[in-house]
Design an enzyme around this catalytic site. Structure first.
Site, short mmCIF file in Angstrom:
data_model
loop_
_atom_site.label_atom_id
_atom_site.label_comp_id
_atom_site.label_asym_id
_atom_site.label_seq_id
_atom_site.Cartn_x
_atom_site.Cartn_y
_atom_site.Cartn_z
N LYS A 29 3.53 9.98 8.23
CA LYS A 29 2.89 9.51 9.45
C LYS A 29 3.51 10.09 10.71
CE LYS A 29 0.51 5.37 7.75
NZ LYS A 29 -0.86 5.78 8.07
N ASP A 47 9.62 2.31 1.06
CA ASP A 47 8.47 3.04 1.58
C ASP A 47 8.45 2.83 3.09
OD1 ASP A 47 6.03 3.97 2.46
OD2 ASP A 47 4.85 2.99 0.90
N PHE A 50 0.87 -1.18 0.00
CA PHE A 50 0.00 0.00 0.00
C PHE A 50 0.90 1.22 0.00
CE2 PHE A 50 -2.42 3.48 1.80
CZ PHE A 50 -3.57 3.43 1.03
#
Length: 400
Positions: free
Chosen positions: A247, A218, A133
């Site tokens: 995040k 990532d 994702f």
């Protein structure tokens, strides 16, 4: 799940009928006054919990000085943050943006531009992995490759070749004359807390070196302490050429970053990329405050101790409730429990016990507590899981 509480918000989220008015450390206080133990951390965002005094002070101070001035001018605090991230990582350069998807967009552009600058604009394709994702923009959706996210948005953006996770032979077969790089999450969060082995990542590094490709990590979810070190790659012994962060970087304030070596970033020249709000002073202040806390001696030791305790406690629950939960996955405080019952049922049962968790692929429920979680709060969370499992076991027996 209901959208009735927010009828004017675009109904793209299946929101629970639960709202919060404030938070304290690892706890959220609902609008009705009830306290919930927050093991979502805003999906791995609130690494220092809610209303951490260092973050509150940094934002309050910056709010009285400067909110925005654009990237047309120098940013001393932004340069300080970039230098700190580079000093702690493989990188020589940092680009600041506002989210994980934006950080991944920059990663993709860095990889493509690198080859174009070397005289090979035909090399633009990236190898990605099933279960990944990478974000919700059209490019990052194409990199993700999941049909459920791509449906209804027209032909996927060209340039991504997806292979089975952990399959080195498939990676080798996918490399062609147009391949520019390989993009992988050290641990798939959304994909079910599935870890890439150090051996597999080392093999990818070797392939990239042999074929002249860029290796991109990532670390939007795994970065900033979540796996027990500032970046997951530091525990794996494999350095990427390019990496995305977001995040937890701002501890709850929106900020993302793309980190790159000087060689990987050699194609990024003035005008090749930009962001109106990227690196704004408020976000930079928050991220510098996050680093201040995380880089203090003992911070990551604490994360690793809490990780070991949580894994041990979760394993004991599995021993007693194998009809509900079957496996513990993950590193640091990115922990997944594979459910036997539908994972949504387990998330709901935990919410009934005032413990907030978040689902993932492969029927997994993620436990993502703030990195400041205490031993007592770990014990508390496991007790709530125990009660949720007991309730679900009872429901299964009643249904049969």
């Amino acid at each position: 799940m209901t959208n009735s509480a927010a009828p004017h918000l675009l109904p793209v989220f299946a929101r629970s009928d639960l709202g919060f008015e404030r938070g304290e450390g690892c706890w959220l206080i609902a609008t009705n006054g009830e306290r919930y133990l927050d093991f979502t951390s805003g999906v791995a965002v609130n690494a220092l919990g809610h209303a951490h005094p260092a973050l509150v002070a940094a934002l309050q101070e910056q709010a009285t000085k400067l909110w925005h001035m654009s990237d047309l001018f120098q940013s001393p605090d932004g340069e300080k943050l970039a230098a700190r991230l580079c000093n702690e990582s493989f990188a020589d350069f940092v680009f600041f943006c506002n989210s994980g998807a934006e950080a991944l967009e920059c990663v993709i552009k860095v990889v493509r531009r690198y080859h174009a600058a070397k005289g090979h604009p035909d090399r633009y394709r990236m190898i990605t992995f099933e279960g990944a994702f990478h974000g919700r923009t059209l490019a990052t959706l194409a990199a993700t490759g999941s049909a459920k996210y791509l449906e209804g948005f027209g032909p996927p953006m060209e340039g991504f070749d997806q292979v089975a996770h952990g399959d080195l032979d498939a990676v080798k077969k996918a490399i062609g004359p147009q391949t520019a790089g390989i993009l992988i999450e050290p641990i798939q969060g959304e994909g079910g807390v599935r870890s890439a082995t150090p051996a597999f990542l080392r093999a990818l590094r070797q392939l990239c070196d042999e074929k002249g490709l860029l290796l991109a990590f990532d670390e939007v979810q795994t970065g900033m302490g979540r796996t027990g070190d500032l970046f997951a790659y530091r525990r794996l012994g494999v350095e990427p050429d390019v990496m995305s962060l977001a995040k937890a970087l701002g501890g709850g304030f929106p900020i993302g970053a793309c980190l790159a070596t000087a060689e990987a970033a050699s194609g990024m020249t003035p005008g090749s990329h930009g962001s109106t709000f990227g690196g704004n002073p408020l976000a930079i202040a928050a991220a510098n405050a996050v680093l201040d806390v995380m880089l203090k001696p003992g911070f990551f030791d604490h994360v690793q101790r809490m990780s070991l305790l949580l894994k041990q406690k979760l394993a004991s629950v599995i021993d007693r409730h194998g009809d509900v939960v079957s496996e513990v996955r993950g590193e640091g405080l990115l922990i997944g429990i594979k459910a036997v019952v539908p994972s949504g049922d387990l998330v709901a049962a935990l919410r009934d016990q005032k413990l907030l968790t978040v689902g993932a692929g492969d029927n997994v429920v993620r436990f993502l507590p703030p990195l400041i979680v205490t031993e007592a709060e770990i014990e508390d969370s496991v007790g709530r899981l125990e009660r949720a499992c007991t309730a679900l076991s009872g429901n299964k027996r009643a249904a049969s």
